[in-house]
Design a protein around this motif. Structure first.
Motif, short mmCIF file in Angstrom:
data_model
loop_
_atom_site.label_atom_id
_atom_site.label_comp_id
_atom_site.label_asym_id
_atom_site.label_seq_id
_atom_site.Cartn_x
_atom_site.Cartn_y
_atom_site.Cartn_z
N ASP A 103 -111.35 -27.48 28.48
CA ASP A 103 -112.56 -27.71 27.67
C ASP A 103 -113.16 -26.42 27.15
OD1 ASP A 103 -112.08 -30.22 28.51
OD2 ASP A 103 -113.64 -30.22 30.06
N GLU A 104 -112.74 -25.31 27.71
CA GLU A 104 -113.36 -24.05 27.30
C GLU A 104 -112.91 -23.61 25.92
OE1 GLU A 104 -114.13 -20.82 30.42
OE2 GLU A 104 -112.51 -22.04 31.29
N LEU A 105 -111.73 -24.07 25.51
CA LEU A 105 -111.19 -23.68 24.20
C LEU A 105 -111.66 -24.70 23.17
CD1 LEU A 105 -109.34 -21.81 22.62
CD2 LEU A 105 -107.42 -23.18 23.34
N THR A 106 -112.47 -24.24 22.24
CA THR A 106 -113.00 -25.17 21.23
C THR A 106 -112.49 -24.76 19.85
OG1 THR A 106 -114.98 -23.85 20.91
CG2 THR A 106 -115.10 -25.63 22.54
N VAL A 163 -110.94 -22.18 13.50
CA VAL A 163 -111.41 -21.11 14.36
C VAL A 163 -111.32 -21.60 15.81
CG1 VAL A 163 -113.34 -19.60 14.89
CG2 VAL A 163 -113.00 -20.39 12.55
N ALA A 164 -110.53 -20.91 16.61
CA ALA A 164 -110.43 -21.25 18.03
C ALA A 164 -111.26 -20.24 18.81
CB ALA A 164 -108.98 -21.20 18.49
N LYS A 165 -112.00 -20.73 19.82
CA LYS A 165 -112.93 -19.85 20.50
C LYS A 165 -112.97 -20.17 21.99
CE LYS A 165 -117.67 -18.31 19.86
NZ LYS A 165 -118.92 -18.59 19.15
N ALA A 166 -112.96 -19.11 22.82
CA ALA A 166 -113.14 -19.29 24.26
C ALA A 166 -113.54 -17.94 24.83
CB ALA A 166 -111.86 -19.78 24.93
N LYS A 167 -114.51 -17.94 25.72
CA LYS A 167 -114.94 -16.70 26.40
C LYS A 167 -115.14 -15.53 25.42
CE LYS A 167 -112.40 -17.50 30.72
NZ LYS A 167 -113.29 -17.69 31.84
N GLU A 168 -115.89 -15.77 24.36
CA GLU A 168 -116.20 -14.70 23.40
C GLU A 168 -115.00 -14.26 22.57
OE1 GLU A 168 -119.59 -13.43 23.32
OE2 GLU A 168 -119.74 -15.20 24.60
N ILE A 169 -113.85 -14.84 22.82
CA ILE A 169 -112.67 -14.49 22.02
C ILE A 169 -112.57 -15.51 20.89
CG2 ILE A 169 -110.16 -14.20 22.02
CD1 ILE A 169 -111.51 -12.12 23.67
N VAL A 170 -112.42 -14.99 19.67
CA VAL A 170 -112.37 -15.85 18.48
C VAL A 170 -111.07 -15.54 17.75
CG1 VAL A 170 -113.44 -16.33 16.26
CG2 VAL A 170 -114.87 -15.93 18.27
N LYS A 171 -110.31 -16.60 17.43
CA LYS A 171 -109.08 -16.39 16.64
C LYS A 171 -109.05 -17.39 15.51
CE LYS A 171 -106.52 -14.44 20.44
NZ LYS A 171 -105.30 -14.43 21.24
N ARG A 172 -108.66 -16.90 14.37
CA ARG A 172 -108.66 -17.74 13.17
C ARG A 172 -107.23 -18.05 12.75
NH1 ARG A 172 -113.69 -17.22 10.64
NH2 ARG A 172 -112.80 -18.20 8.80
N SER A 173 -107.03 -19.27 12.30
CA SER A 173 -105.72 -19.65 11.78
C SER A 173 -105.55 -19.09 10.38
CB SER A 173 -105.62 -21.17 11.70
OG SER A 173 -106.41 -21.64 10.63
#
Ligand SMILES: *[C@@H]1O[C@H](CO)[C@@H](O)[C@H](O)[C@H]1NC(C)=O
Ligand SMILES: *[C@@H]1O[C@H](CO)[C@@H](O)[C@H](O)[C@H]1NC(C)=O
Ligand SMILES: *[C@@H]1O[C@H](CO)[C@@H](O)[C@H](O)[C@H]1NC(C)=O
Ligand SMILES: *[C@@H]1O[C@H](CO)[C@@H](O)[C@H](O)[C@H]1NC(C)=O
Ligand SMILES: *[C@@H]1O[C@H](CO)[C@@H](O)[C@H](O)[C@H]1NC(C)=O
Ligand SMILES: *[C@@H]1O[C@H](CO)[C@@H](O)[C@H](O)[C@H]1NC(C)=O
Ligand SMILES: *[C@@H]1O[C@H](CO)[C@@H](O)[C@H](O)[C@H]1NC(C)=O
Ligand SMILES: *[C@@H]1O[C@H](CO)[C@@H](O)[C@H](O)[C@H]1NC(C)=O
Ligand SMILES: *[C@@H]1O[C@H](CO)[C@@H](O)[C@H](O)[C@H]1NC(C)=O
Length: 639
Positions: free
Chosen positions: A346-349, A381-391
């Protein structure tokens, strides 16, 4: 008073001048002057060389005052006044390479002078250079002073200092001694020697090398220390604490600088310690460096940090792969891998960018909704623990459904001739498949891929009513394929059965009558008719009409109108047809005679306007004759 003094000095100078002129009134002549080098012009170093200048002067007795000058390479190096007639000697004791050169000698007596020829002196041999270094043992970064001497040499010098065979410094001086300050970039033993050259324009002479002197460079105990916490198992998003410091600093007098960097990026700098905290990212180069600079001594400590990805860069996909405007579609965003030991599901949104997109999400990473009317760019945009990654960006290009096609004939449809049918929709995304139908049969399909490309089908019809069986279908989606109307176009029937009919009836055609030559055909109007008299190249009359028969009137017949006549007709089918010829004989008699130029029963015309009767006396009403125009009568060509 001033005037008196001036007057006196003028008088006095005039007086002395006249006296000098009298005393200098001596008779002499300079006969010769030579320069010689003793012992020889080619000598070795340390030889006592003498330049001898020998002048031969004849005079009337009294001693003359002689001025000698000695030149080396064009420059005066010595001059002397003498009243003796002895040779002038110029000593070059313990000659050096720098004494090499071209020498000349000149004598001047009163206003006369004479120059000797040039003599070249060559001195060979240079002294061995001597190297002295002030310290034999130094610490890293410490400086030593090296002095190189060319014993006993004179002139202009270049001194060179070497470490092993590599030149490390060069000095230009005008004395036989040069000083260099040397530092060594590495610890251990360094062998130093020196050498020199003497410049004797235009040449230079190179000495041999000095003995070498060894300098021992000892490592400083001072070091840079890099520490990174945590020491292992670092995940993206973890906090990294980095410490860069100095250990075992001996001399605090020298300037100290610490630099902490990651790859080419300087993170921090300072003096005795440098601290830095950061969030670990997987994409960064994981090489850290702690660099210490003491003067020109550099100490480094490096560490590589490997950061485990928490989750991979997401990918955004669309289903179905193609959508039409306003159709439903699903966008799915997913990271292929994630570190399940660190990251709860659930942490990865996932969110869509732009966030105001019309798609809704009920499940994390799944977005559903209708396609827009225009192109739209989506990024996930995938986000978890302040880490953000974009497709990567996904461009959704909704397709436009094809509109109902229109079917038409290109040019003219002629029975029995091939022609083209065009099928065209005004709007719709390409490619579009156009299918030509005949009744319910599919005849052919063309795919239109480019704008301005046309769907053309070549067909032939045998009967007029066949044309309306053509329809076409346009399709750019698997779902629907709009159907055109039936093809509505005029079908041109080529002309057949040309006939020429004559009124009034043969055989009784008299002078003064009006004659009607009626030409008729079967086929599709408009028709162009032409009447000819046999023997004449040009038509008598030409007319184009929307009817399939028409006439040509010859008024007030005369005997000259006798002859053979025929007519021609052509329509859009472009096939020329010609009637059989009819022979007309105009008589003087008042009675009339009918000649039938065919094998059919021609209608009768009694000469009265507006009334026509059939030769076989059939019903007048059965003949649809247009008599509305007085000049042109049309009746059917066949019965
Ligand atoms: C050269 O001259 C110097 C004095 O100027 C003298 O001391 C020396 O002995 C001489 N050398 C030779 C080889 O004659
Ligand atoms: C020699 O005499 C000339 C003329 O009398 C004078 O100009 C010159 O300076 C003298 N040279 C020396 C070396 O005394
Ligand atoms: C860096 O951290 C060390 C240990 O935590 C601390 O002693 C030192 O004062 C810090 N230095 C700086 C410049 O913050
Ligand atoms: C979508 O992005 C591309 C470049 O990635 C850009 O050229 C295009 O104009 C964008 N389209 C829209 C509708 O924003
Ligand atoms: C279909 O159309 C193509 C191109 O117009 C043509 O080459 C082909 O012969 C046609 N096929 C039929 C069955 O008419
Ligand atoms: C159009 O025709 C091509 C070739 O026959 C076919 O592959 C394609 O699926 C057709 N397209 C549609 C939308 O029916
Ligand atoms: C065919 O076209 C003509 C004129 O273009 C029109 O008057 C006629 O009504 C059309 N027929 C049909 C069946 O649509
Ligand atoms: C009758 O002739 C006139 C000109 O002479 C023409 O305009 C008209 O169309 C003709 N009418 C018919 C029914 O042929
Ligand atoms: C032409 O005239 C004939 C009579 O002669 C008639 O039957 C026919 O309908 C007319 N039209 C065409 C197109 O042939």
């Amino acid at each position: 008073m001033g005037l008196l003094l001036l007057l006196t000095s003028v008088l006095l100078s005039n007086f002395f001048h006249s006296v000098r002129v009298v005393t200098a009134q001596q008779l002499f002549t300079i006969k010769d002057i030579t320069l010689s080098i003793e012992p020889t012009p080619d000598v070795t170093r340390d030889t006592n060389v003498t330049l001898r200048c020998k002048a031969s002067v004849s005079s009337s007795g009294q001693a003359l005052s002689r001025e000698y000058r000695i030149y080396k390479d064009g420059n005066t190096i010595y001059s002397k006044n003498t009243s003796t007639s002895e040779d002038l000697l110029y000593p070059l004791s313990e000659a050096r390479v720098s004494n090499s050169g071209k020498y000349k000698c000149k004598i001047s007596i009163e206003r006369k002078d004479m120059m000797s020829g040039a003599e070249k002196l060559t001195v060979a041999g240079l002294s061995k250079p001597v190297l002295h270094i002030n310290k034999g043992v130094v610490s890293e970064g410490e400086e030593v002073t090296a002095i190189c001497t060319a014993p006993g040499e004179t002139g202009s010098f270049f001194f060179y200092f070497y470490e092993d065979s590599k030149e490390i410094q060069e000095k230009q001086v005008n004395s036989n001694k040069a000083e260099a300050r040397l530092r060594f970039s590495s610890t251990g033993y360094h062998k130093i020697h020196c050498g020199y050259t003497v410049l004797v324009t235009p040449n230079s002479f190179k000495s041999e090398e000095s003995l070498s002197v060894t300098v021992s460079v000892k490592e400083l105990p001072t070091v840079a220390v890099l520490e990174i916490f945590p020491k292992s198992k670092i995940y993206e998003g973890d906090k990294l604490d980095i410490f860069c410091s100095v250990k075992n600093l001996l001399r605090s007098s020298e300037s100290i600088n610490l630099y902490l960097s990651q790859g080419s990026q300087l993170l921090s700098s300072g003096y005795s310690t440098v601290n830095h905290s950061m969030v670990a990212l997987a994409k960064d180069p994981g090489e850290f460096e702690c660099r210490l600079e003491i003067g020109n001594v550099i100490k480094c400590d490096t560490k590589a940090v490997s950061v485990t990805e928490l989750f991979s860069v997401p990918t955004l996909n669309m289903y179905p792969a193609e959508v039409f405007q306003r159709e439903y579609m699903t966008l799915t965003c997913r990271s292929e891998s994630s570190a399940s030991e660190r990251l709860g599901r659930d942490e990865l949104t996932y969110t869509l960018d732009p966030t105001e997109s019309p798609l809704i999400s009920k499940v994390n990473g799944v977005f559903y909704g209708r396609a827009l009317l225009y192109d739209f760019n989506y990024t996930c945009v995938a986000k978890a623990k302040e880490i953000v990654k974009r497709s990567e960006t996904l461009t959704v290009r909704p397709k436009v459904s094809v509109s109902t096609p229109k079917i038409s004939v290109v040019g003219r449809a002629v029975i029995g001739q091939s022609f083209k049918i065009l099928c065209q929709s005004d709007i719709g995304s390409l490619p579009i498949n156009y299918t030509l139908l005949w009744g319910y049969d599919q005849l052919n399909t063309t795919t239109v891929k480019e704008p301005f490309q046309q769907a053309l089908f070549t067909v032939t019809v045998r009967k007029s009513d066949e044309i309306s069986k053509y329809m076409c279908e346009a399709r750019n989606s698997p779902k629907e394929a709009p159907l055109s109307k039936r093809l509505n176009a005029t079908v041109i029937v080529p002309l057949t059965n040309p006939t020429l009919t004559v009124l009034p009836h043969l055989p009784e055609i008299s002078e003064g009558d009006n004659l009607y030559l009626i030409c008729g055909v079967n086929g599709t109007p408009p028709v162009t008719f032409k009447w000819y008299r046999v023997g004449n190249e040009h038509p008598l009359y030409t007319i184009t009409t929307h009817r399939n028969n028409t006439d040509y009137r010859v008024s007030a017949l005369s005997k000259e109108h006798s002859g053979m006549y025929y007519c021609e007709a052509i329509n859009h089918a472009n096939i020329l047809v010609r009637s059989d010829p009819v022979t007309i004989e105009v008589r003087l008699a008042l009675w009339k005679k009918v000649l039938i130029g065919g094998f059919y029963a021609a209608p009768l015309y009694d000469g009265t306007e507006g009334r026509v009767t059939n030769g076989a006396r059939d019903s007048v009403a059965s003949l649809p004759v247009d008599i509305s125009n007085r000049s042109s009568y049309s009746i059917p060509a066949t019965v």
